[in-house]
Design a protein around this motif. Structure first.
Motif, PDB file in Angstrom:
ATOM      1  N   VAL A   1       0.612 -22.995 -13.470  1.00  0.00           N
ATOM      2  CA  VAL A   1       1.116 -23.709 -14.736  1.00  0.00           C
ATOM      3  C   VAL A   1       2.188 -22.729 -15.546  1.00  0.00           C
ATOM      4  O   VAL A   1       3.291 -23.228 -15.845  1.00  0.00           O
ATOM      5  CB  VAL A   1       0.099 -24.452 -15.320  1.00  0.00           C
ATOM      6  CG1 VAL A   1       0.828 -24.990 -16.769  1.00  0.00           C
ATOM      7  CG2 VAL A   1      -0.619 -25.469 -14.506  1.00  0.00           C
ATOM      8  N   GLN A   2       1.612 -21.317 -15.895  1.00  0.00           N
ATOM      9  CA  GLN A   2       2.472 -20.663 -16.612  1.00  0.00           C
ATOM     10  C   GLN A   2       3.710 -20.287 -15.701  1.00  0.00           C
ATOM     11  O   GLN A   2       4.737 -20.340 -16.362  1.00  0.00           O
ATOM     12  CB  GLN A   2       1.482 -19.398 -16.929  1.00  0.00           C
ATOM     13  CG  GLN A   2       0.728 -19.495 -17.766  1.00  0.00           C
ATOM     14  CD  GLN A   2      -0.070 -18.100 -18.219  1.00  0.00           C
ATOM     15  OE1 GLN A   2      -0.666 -17.705 -17.229  1.00  0.00           O
ATOM     16  NE2 GLN A   2       0.027 -17.308 -19.143  1.00  0.00           N
ATOM     17  N   ASP A   3       3.394 -20.240 -14.311  1.00  0.00           N
ATOM     18  CA  ASP A   3       4.888 -19.804 -13.314  1.00  0.00           C
ATOM     19  C   ASP A   3       5.691 -21.179 -13.596  1.00  0.00           C
ATOM     20  O   ASP A   3       7.007 -20.942 -13.560  1.00  0.00           O
ATOM     21  CB  ASP A   3       4.284 -19.683 -12.034  1.00  0.00           C
ATOM     22  CG  ASP A   3       3.642 -18.533 -11.945  1.00  0.00           C
ATOM     23  OD1 ASP A   3       3.753 -17.615 -12.695  1.00  0.00           O
ATOM     24  OD2 ASP A   3       2.900 -18.404 -10.777  1.00  0.00           O
ATOM     25  N   LEU A   4       5.208 -22.079 -13.702  1.00  0.00           N
ATOM     26  CA  LEU A   4       6.192 -23.709 -13.621  1.00  0.00           C
ATOM     27  C   LEU A   4       6.686 -23.587 -15.049  1.00  0.00           C
ATOM     28  O   LEU A   4       7.955 -23.812 -15.187  1.00  0.00           O
ATOM     29  CB  LEU A   4       5.234 -24.749 -13.526  1.00  0.00           C
ATOM     30  CG  LEU A   4       5.841 -26.143 -13.879  1.00  0.00           C
ATOM     31  CD1 LEU A   4       7.031 -26.197 -12.840  1.00  0.00           C
ATOM     32  CD2 LEU A   4       4.864 -27.116 -13.931  1.00  0.00           C
ATOM     33  N   VAL A   5       5.860 -23.337 -15.899  1.00  0.00           N
ATOM     34  CA  VAL A   5       6.606 -23.168 -17.380  1.00  0.00           C
ATOM     35  C   VAL A   5       7.633 -22.318 -17.244  1.00  0.00           C
ATOM     36  O   VAL A   5       8.874 -22.693 -18.127  1.00  0.00           O
ATOM     37  CB  VAL A   5       5.498 -23.221 -18.531  1.00  0.00           C
ATOM     38  CG1 VAL A   5       6.152 -22.707 -19.813  1.00  0.00           C
ATOM     39  CG2 VAL A   5       4.812 -24.241 -18.433  1.00  0.00           C
ATOM     40  N   ALA A   6       7.539 -21.103 -17.014  1.00  0.00           N
ATOM     41  CA  ALA A   6       8.386 -20.119 -16.991  1.00  0.00           C
ATOM     42  C   ALA A   6       9.743 -20.384 -16.262  1.00  0.00           C
ATOM     43  O   ALA A   6      10.795 -20.217 -16.519  1.00  0.00           O
ATOM     44  CB  ALA A   6       7.931 -18.664 -16.414  1.00  0.00           C
TER      45      ALA A   6
END
Length: 131
Positions: A36-41
């Motif tokens: 999810v952090q990767d997606l948000v980034a």
């Protein structure tokens, strides 16, 4: 909130998006933090590590939190993430979607979140009336 179908039938099943990408909607898990952090980034959204972690650790009685995943380049990839509160105060849904890799996933996720929240609210009202 009214008129959004409960996504119960969609959860954990593959759904074809308009662009042909197939996604699976499922309840988000704590171990989704990194993806999810990767997606948000990738999407340039302003959520930090702790905000995402707080959403992923939410009580299912307080919030619906879903992920949309797709098999991209041979790997399961989180292409959508969303949350909506169940407090009945008309809380807006948060949706982060990778519209480039999975066109239409944002709309699917948004409708699923609102539908699930409505379904749970109806069930609570029915249960409260019966008590």
């Amino acid at each position: 909130m009214s008129g959004h179908p409960d996504p119960g039938a969609l959860l954990a099943r593959s759904t074809a998006l308009p662009g042909g990408v197939r996604v699976i909607l499922r309840l988000a898990r704590v171990r989704d933090l990194g993806p999810v952090q990767d997606l948000v980034a990738r999407e340039g959204r302003g959520l930090d590590h702790w905000e995402i972690a707080r959403l992923l650790h939410s009580s299912p009685r307080e919030r619906v939190v879903l992920c949309a995943t797709a098999l991209l380049d041979g790997h399961e990839t989180v292409v959508g993430f969303g949350a909506v509160g169940l407090d009945g105060a008309g809380t807006a849904a948060l949706v982060v979607a990778d519209s480039e890799r999975a066109p239409g996933v944002g709309s699917l996720l948004y409708e699923a979140l609102l539908g699930r929240a409505e379904s749970l609210a109806r069930a609570r009202r029915t249960r409260d009336r019966a008590a």
